[in-house]
Write a protein that holds these residues in place. Structure first.
Motif, mmCIF file in Angstrom:
data_model
loop_
_atom_site.group_PDB
_atom_site.id
_atom_site.type_symbol
_atom_site.label_atom_id
_atom_site.label_comp_id
_atom_site.label_asym_id
_atom_site.label_seq_id
_atom_site.Cartn_x
_atom_site.Cartn_y
_atom_site.Cartn_z
ATOM 1 N N LEU A 51 0.825 -1.203 0.000
ATOM 2 C CA LEU A 51 0.000 0.000 0.000
ATOM 3 C C LEU A 51 0.861 1.256 0.000
ATOM 4 O O LEU A 51 0.593 2.209 -0.733
ATOM 5 N N THR A 55 0.966 3.770 -3.183
ATOM 6 C CA THR A 55 0.470 5.130 -2.958
ATOM 7 C C THR A 55 1.462 6.164 -3.462
ATOM 8 O O THR A 55 1.082 7.142 -4.122
ATOM 9 N N ARG A 58 1.562 6.153 -7.342
ATOM 10 C CA ARG A 58 0.388 6.843 -7.891
ATOM 11 C C ARG A 58 0.527 8.359 -7.759
ATOM 12 O O ARG A 58 0.110 9.110 -8.651
ATOM 13 N N THR A 59 1.125 8.804 -6.671
ATOM 14 C CA THR A 59 1.326 10.240 -6.475
ATOM 15 C C THR A 59 2.276 10.802 -7.528
ATOM 16 O O THR A 59 2.046 11.888 -8.079
ATOM 17 N N GLN A 92 3.717 12.639 1.530
ATOM 18 C CA GLN A 92 3.482 11.203 1.606
ATOM 19 C C GLN A 92 4.000 10.613 2.920
ATOM 20 O O GLN A 92 3.409 9.676 3.460
ATOM 21 N N ILE A 96 1.263 8.586 5.017
ATOM 22 C CA ILE A 96 1.461 7.159 5.303
ATOM 23 C C ILE A 96 1.627 6.932 6.795
ATOM 24 O O ILE A 96 1.074 5.983 7.366
#
Length: 258
Positions: A51, A55, A58-59, A92, A96
């Motif tokens: 994950l 993530t 994708r950012t 991030q 996270i």
């Protein structure tokens, strides 16, 4: 500049999930073709590492599709690129970390990102995923942010000791599990017929720099099919040698034109 690209990712021989994530994107701009490549190696129980890495990838993809065109339109500025990538890491890391705390766990990811624009490359690194440049020789473009690398820099251990050190996977920082994250940035010139290799640490632990060069040098890899085949071959060699981590590699070969 034109690009040939290939990638391969494998769960490996021991883990149940592949916590690595990678991205390669090419776009035509008014400055010619540009290429973004990102490799992230996630860590955390169950699917948490997957994950975290997905993530962040994708950012970066969203940044490339939405913010990067504006950066080009205003006139590309390396310092602005550095600021935007730094902000991605900071945001991030907080996102996270907050999510992991809400789940009562810890999770994080390394990042190595590469942007090729014009005749220059720009790299950001957090953790121990790596970027190499292969021309007529192999050059390591990043420095691992690990306990072992620090001990090596301080002269506390030798290269031979570092290769098999029991703490070789202990990171000094990663995105999502560190209070403060300070990325390293690198840049340099790009010439045609060069090969950039980005990989998670599982790809390079049990193979030698000579084996990387012998199988991934730009003189040998003249098309994308051969690039993919050799990436798979080295991954299988890792597994034969009992590498226990996930294994991921992304290849970007530069060509004339574009």
């Amino acid at each position: 500049m034109n690009f040939m690209i290939a990638s391969h990712s494998d769960v490996g021989i021991k883990k149940n999930t592949n916590q690595d994530s990678l991205l390669i994107k090419v776009a035509q701009t008014n400055l010619g073709k540009v290429c973004l490549c990102v490799v992230c190696d996630g860590m955390g129980g169950l699917a948490r590492g997957e994950l975290a890495s997905a993530t962040v990838v994708r950012t970066f993809e969203n940044w490339f599709e939405n913010a990067f065109p504006d950066l080009i339109q205003r006139g590309f500025d390396p310092e602005e690129l550095r600021l935007q990538w730094d902000n991605i890491v900071l945001e991030q890391n907080q996102k996270i970390s907050t999510y992991a705390a809400s789940q009562g766990t810890r999770m994080g990811t390394t990042i190595v990102s590469l942007l090729i624009i014009g005749n220059e490359y720009y790299i950001m690194n957090v953790g121990d995923s790596r970027a190499y440049l292969l021309t007529d020789q192999l050059s390591l473009l990043t420095k691992d942010q690990t306990v072992v690398q620090y001990q090596l820099d301080m002269g506390m251990i030798t290269w031979e000791e570092a290769r098999a050190h029991p703490q070789r996977n202990v990171l000094l920082q990663c995105v999502g599990a560190s209070e403060v994250v300070t990325p390293d940035f690198y840049n340099g010139p790009v010439t045609p017929d060069s090969m950039f290799v980005l990989c998670s640490d599982g790809f390079r632990h049990v193979i030698t720099p000579e084996e990387i060069y012998d199988n991934l040098n730009p003189g040998l890899l003249v098309n994308e099919q051969k690039m993919k085949e050799n990436a798979v071959w080295l991954t299988e060699l890792d597994k034969q040698r009992q590498e226990v981590d996930n294994i991921s590699v992304a290849l970007v070969r530069t060509c004339q034109g574009g």
